[in-house]
Design a protein around this motif. Structure first.
Motif, mmCIF file in Angstrom:
data_model
loop_
_atom_site.group_PDB
_atom_site.id
_atom_site.type_symbol
_atom_site.label_atom_id
_atom_site.label_comp_id
_atom_site.label_asym_id
_atom_site.label_seq_id
_atom_site.Cartn_x
_atom_site.Cartn_y
_atom_site.Cartn_z
ATOM 1 N N ASP A 63 0.705 -0.846 -0.222
ATOM 2 C CA ASP A 63 -0.747 -0.063 -0.268
ATOM 3 C C ASP A 63 0.525 1.542 0.133
ATOM 4 O O ASP A 63 2.344 1.247 -0.038
ATOM 5 C CB ASP A 63 -1.227 -0.047 0.943
ATOM 6 C CG ASP A 63 -2.672 1.201 1.070
ATOM 7 O OD1 ASP A 63 -2.360 0.985 -0.492
ATOM 8 O OD2 ASP A 63 -2.981 1.031 1.669
ATOM 9 N N LYS A 64 0.218 1.961 -0.551
ATOM 10 C CA LYS A 64 0.763 3.293 -0.647
ATOM 11 C C LYS A 64 1.663 4.393 0.774
ATOM 12 O O LYS A 64 0.543 3.774 1.418
ATOM 13 C CB LYS A 64 0.508 4.894 -1.158
ATOM 14 C CG LYS A 64 -0.658 5.664 -0.603
ATOM 15 C CD LYS A 64 -2.200 5.266 -0.194
ATOM 16 C CE LYS A 64 -3.004 5.469 0.108
ATOM 17 N NZ LYS A 64 -3.518 4.637 1.217
ATOM 18 N N PRO A 65 1.663 5.125 1.863
ATOM 19 C CA PRO A 65 3.620 5.122 0.851
ATOM 20 C C PRO A 65 4.297 4.055 0.759
ATOM 21 O O PRO A 65 4.139 3.112 1.859
ATOM 22 C CB PRO A 65 3.404 6.419 1.997
ATOM 23 C CG PRO A 65 3.433 6.140 2.842
ATOM 24 C CD PRO A 65 2.327 5.538 2.593
ATOM 25 N N ALA A 66 5.704 4.466 0.265
ATOM 26 C CA ALA A 66 6.693 3.419 0.206
ATOM 27 C C ALA A 66 7.406 3.753 1.484
ATOM 28 O O ALA A 66 8.540 4.026 1.142
ATOM 29 C CB ALA A 66 7.597 3.594 -1.298
ATOM 30 N N GLY A 67 6.853 2.894 2.627
ATOM 31 C CA GLY A 67 7.916 3.319 3.991
ATOM 32 C C GLY A 67 7.881 4.608 4.250
ATOM 33 O O GLY A 67 6.998 5.297 3.661
ATOM 34 N N LEU A 68 7.805 5.073 5.210
ATOM 35 C CA LEU A 68 7.704 6.369 5.974
ATOM 36 C C LEU A 68 9.109 7.272 5.444
ATOM 37 O O LEU A 68 8.921 8.923 5.328
ATOM 38 C CB LEU A 68 8.415 6.411 7.987
ATOM 39 C CG LEU A 68 7.395 5.699 8.424
ATOM 40 C CD1 LEU A 68 7.611 5.971 9.906
ATOM 41 C CD2 LEU A 68 5.608 6.809 8.015
ATOM 42 N N CYS A 69 10.221 6.935 4.940
ATOM 43 C CA CYS A 69 10.751 8.577 3.978
ATOM 44 C C CYS A 69 11.641 8.276 2.799
ATOM 45 O O CYS A 69 11.285 6.420 2.463
ATOM 46 C CB CYS A 69 12.312 8.682 4.945
ATOM 47 S SG CYS A 69 13.181 7.071 5.924
ATOM 48 N N GLN A 70 12.853 8.407 2.498
ATOM 49 C CA GLN A 70 13.007 8.237 1.152
ATOM 50 C C GLN A 70 14.305 6.510 1.521
ATOM 51 O O GLN A 70 14.258 5.803 0.780
ATOM 52 C CB GLN A 70 14.005 9.135 0.412
ATOM 53 C CG GLN A 70 13.651 9.175 -1.583
ATOM 54 C CD GLN A 70 14.427 10.337 -1.867
ATOM 55 O OE1 GLN A 70 14.874 9.433 -3.163
ATOM 56 N NE2 GLN A 70 14.474 11.663 -1.098
ATOM 57 N N ALA A 71 14.817 7.195 2.114
ATOM 58 C CA ALA A 71 16.018 5.958 2.374
ATOM 59 C C ALA A 71 14.857 4.752 2.828
ATOM 60 O O ALA A 71 15.679 3.590 2.656
ATOM 61 C CB ALA A 71 16.593 5.873 4.319
ATOM 62 N N GLU A 72 14.089 4.164 3.319
ATOM 63 C CA GLU A 72 13.567 2.833 3.378
ATOM 64 C C GLU A 72 12.764 2.636 2.075
ATOM 65 O O GLU A 72 12.766 1.469 1.713
ATOM 66 C CB GLU A 72 11.893 3.404 4.531
ATOM 67 C CG GLU A 72 12.813 3.785 5.547
ATOM 68 C CD GLU A 72 10.914 2.972 6.494
ATOM 69 O OE1 GLU A 72 10.093 3.143 6.040
ATOM 70 O OE2 GLU A 72 11.554 3.167 8.024
ATOM 71 N N ALA A 73 12.117 4.258 1.212
ATOM 72 C CA ALA A 73 11.948 3.500 0.697
ATOM 73 C C ALA A 73 12.771 2.978 -1.087
ATOM 74 O O ALA A 73 12.812 2.284 -1.550
ATOM 75 C CB ALA A 73 11.078 4.762 -1.037
ATOM 76 N N ASP B 102 8.743 4.129 -8.688
ATOM 77 C CA ASP B 102 7.388 4.790 -8.386
ATOM 78 C C ASP B 102 7.750 5.465 -6.813
ATOM 79 O O ASP B 102 7.479 6.892 -6.746
ATOM 80 C CB ASP B 102 6.945 4.579 -8.967
ATOM 81 C CG ASP B 102 6.722 4.548 -10.849
ATOM 82 O OD1 ASP B 102 7.406 5.308 -11.193
ATOM 83 O OD2 ASP B 102 6.209 3.805 -11.169
ATOM 84 N N GLY B 103 7.790 4.570 -6.558
ATOM 85 C CA GLY B 103 7.490 5.021 -5.383
ATOM 86 C C GLY B 103 8.249 5.138 -4.211
ATOM 87 O O GLY B 103 8.288 6.635 -3.871
ATOM 88 N N GLN B 104 9.315 4.799 -4.448
ATOM 89 C CA GLN B 104 10.444 6.230 -4.331
ATOM 90 C C GLN B 104 10.360 7.586 -4.661
ATOM 91 O O GLN B 104 10.670 9.131 -4.050
ATOM 92 C CB GLN B 104 11.769 5.415 -4.541
ATOM 93 C CG GLN B 104 13.070 6.245 -3.663
ATOM 94 C CD GLN B 104 14.591 6.339 -4.203
ATOM 95 O OE1 GLN B 104 14.530 5.347 -5.202
ATOM 96 N NE2 GLN B 104 15.128 6.917 -3.838
ATOM 97 N N ARG B 105 10.096 7.642 -5.874
ATOM 98 C CA ARG B 105 10.554 8.877 -6.743
ATOM 99 C C ARG B 105 9.010 9.913 -5.523
ATOM 100 O O ARG B 105 8.697 11.244 -5.479
ATOM 101 C CB ARG B 105 9.661 9.586 -8.170
ATOM 102 C CG ARG B 105 9.831 10.518 -8.677
ATOM 103 C CD ARG B 105 10.301 10.051 -10.053
ATOM 104 N NE ARG B 105 11.416 9.404 -10.568
ATOM 105 C CZ ARG B 105 12.597 10.623 -10.228
ATOM 106 N NH1 ARG B 105 12.312 11.735 -10.434
ATOM 107 N NH2 ARG B 105 13.923 10.134 -11.061
#
Length: 401
Positions: A93-103, A353-356
Motif C-alpha cells: 500500500d502507499k506510501p513506500a515506507g516512511l521516508c526516502q531511505a526506506e523506499a 515510482d514509490g521512491q520518486r
C-alpha cells in the motif's frame, strides 16, 4: 494457477481487499495483525484460516506466494524487503515506507529479485477514467503530449482520522492528507503526463488538532489541508488542493488536464473533454477533429461495486478492484504458482515510482518549512546513520597516514 495470499493489516483496506481477492479466485491463506486479538477477530470476520501477530509466520507459510501489505507505513519497507528476500510477490500500500531511505531499501530489493512482482497500490492508475484519459493524451487529443500546460487537481473529502489515536493522527508515522491522498495525486500526474517532478512548492496545515475522540495530552499533527505546485521536467505545471474538512464520508475529486487546444477532465469516475473553438488553424483542424460547443462525454462509469466501503472513497476501491483483476490476468495463463506475465500489470506503480513520490513529498515538507520552492532530490545511496562518527573515523585515518 492463482497464488495463495497473505494479508498484512486488519484495517478498513484489508476488509475491502479480502472479498475482492476471493471474488477473483485468489485463495486468502493468512492474515497478520499488530496484536493477536486483532488478527483473530479479523480472521473470524473474513473467514481466513490462519492468523498471527508474527510477520515471519505469514511469510514462511508455503501456500502464501503473494503478500498484500496494508498495515501502518512504518512496517511497509521491513515486510516488503523480507518478503522479496524469501521469494514472495509483493503488493504494498502507499506510501513506500516512511521516508526516502526506506523506499530506497524497497527499490534495491525489487532490483535484486526482478522475477518477482513488486508494485505499490496507487490504484487510481487502474481506474478506467484515468486509463482512458492517458490514452487520449497519448493519442494527441489535446495535441502534442509533451506540450500539456496545466494539470489542476481538487480533492475535497471527510476526515481521515479514526475513532482512536493511532498512526493516522501523526505526520511522522505516515498520517495526513499529503501522504494518504497527495501520494496518489503525485503518482497520477506523472503517470498521465509521462513527466517527472523537478521542483515543488507546498503549504501544509493541521487545522483540527483535537476531536471528540482524540484529545487531552495527545495532539493531532497529521495535516488535514495541503496545497502544492509541481514543476515537471517538460514545462508542465501541476497545482493541487487537498481538503479534509467536509462532513462525513464525502468525496469529490476533479482533475483537469489542459493544453492550448482544450482540456480533459475526470469528475469522480467520468471522463469529459472539450476542444477550443478559437484556435486559428490549430492541430484540431489539421487532424480533422471538430471543436466542441459543449463538453464531450468520453467515458461514463456505470459499473457498480459489489463491495462498497463507507471509509475508503469509491475511486480508490474501484481502482483496487481493477488492479486485482490485472493481477489475476498476470498469473492465470501460467501453470506454475510463482510464474506470471508482465503485460496486464505494466500500468502499475513500481517501487521506483514509490521512491520518486516519497522524494517529492519530502521536498514538499521542506518547502512548507522554508516557504520557498525546493528541488526534488532522489537518493541513490542510503544516508549515513552517524555522520559525526564517520567524519571522526575519516580524520583518524588521515592523521594515521
Amino acid at each position: 494457477m492463482l497464488p495463495g495470499i497473505g494479508v498484512f493489516g486488519t484495517g478498513s483496506v484489508a476488509k475491502v481487499l479480502v472479498p475482492f481477492l476471493r471474488e477473483k479466485g485468489f485463495p486468502v491463506e493468512a492474515i497478520w495483525g499488530v496484536t493477536l486479538q486483532e488478527a483473530e477477530n479479523t480472521a473470524k470476520e473474513l473467514k481466513i484460516p490462519f492468523f498471527t501477530n508474527k510477520i515471519d509466520d505469514v511469510l514462511l507459510k508455503k501456500n502464501v506466494n503473494l503478500v498484500f501489505i496494508v498495515c501502518a507505513p512504518n512496517l511497509h519497507a521491513q515486510i516488503s524487503v523480507k518478503a522479496l528476500g524469501i521469494g514472495k510477490h509483493v503488493v504494498c500500500d502507499k506510501p513506500a515506507g516512511l521516508c526516502q531511505a526506506e523506499a530506497l531499501k524497497m527499490v534495491r530489493a525489487a532490483q535484486y529479485y526482478p522475477t518477482l512482482i513488486s508494485i505499490i497500490n496507487h490504484s487510481l492508475r487502474f481506474l478506467p477514467a484515468f486509463s482512458h484519459m492517458r490514452k487520449c493524451i497519448l493519442d494527441s487529443y489535446l495535441g502534442n503530449p509533451n506540450e500539456l500546460t496545466l494539470i489542476d487537481v481538487r480533492v475535497q473529502m471527510g476526515s481521515l482520522l479514526g475513532e482512536t489515536f493511532n498512526w493516522l493522527c501523526d505526520d511522522t508515522m505516515g498520517g495526513g492528507t499529503l501522504t494518504l491522498v497527495g501520494s496518489h495525486v503525485i503518482d497520477l500526474v506523472s503517470y498521465l503526463s509521462g513527466q517527472k517532478v523537478m521542483k515543488v512548492h507546498g503549504v501544509l496545515r493541521t487545522f483540527v488538532e483535537e476531536t471528540s475522540k482524540v484529545n487531552g495530552i495527545r495532539k493531532i499533527t497529521a495535516p488535514d489541508f495541503c496545497t502544492f505546485q509541481l514543476q515537471m521536467d517538460k514545462g508542465l505545471l501541476v497545482t493541487a488542493t487537498l481538503n479534509n474538512h467536509l462532513p462525513g464520508p464525502c468525496f469529490n475529486q476533479e482533475i483537469y488536464v489542459c493544453s492550448k487546444n482544450g482540456y480533459l477532465v475526470v469528475r469522480g469516475g467520468d471522463l469529459h473533454g472539450r476542444l477550443h473553438k478559437s484556435n486559428p488553424k490549430s492541430i484540431i483542424e489539421e487532424e480533422g477533429k471538430r471543436p466542441h460547443e459543449k463538453e464531450e462525454v468520453i467515458y461514463v462509469d456505470i459499473e457498480d461495486l459489489s463491495c462498497a466501503s463507507s471509509v475508503i472513497p469509491k475511486p480508490y476501491i474501484k481502482g483496487l478492484c481493477k488492479m486485482i483483476s490485472a493481477l489475476k490476468e498476470a498469473f492465470l495463463p501460467v501453470k506454475e504458482q510463482m510464474d506470471w506475465i508482465k503485460e496486464p500489470v505494466k500500468a502499475a506503480a513500481t517501487f521506483e515510482d514509490g521512491q520518486r513520490v516519497q522524494a517529492t513529498m519530502e521536498a514538499l515538507r521542506q518547502s512548507n518549512e522554508d516557504g520557498c520552492w525546493k528541488t526534488v532530490q532522489l537518493l541513490t545511496e542510503p544516508p549515513d546513520p552517524n555522520p559525526a562518527l564517520s567524519a571522526a573515523v575519516r580524520r583518524t585515518a588521515i592523521s594515521l597516514q
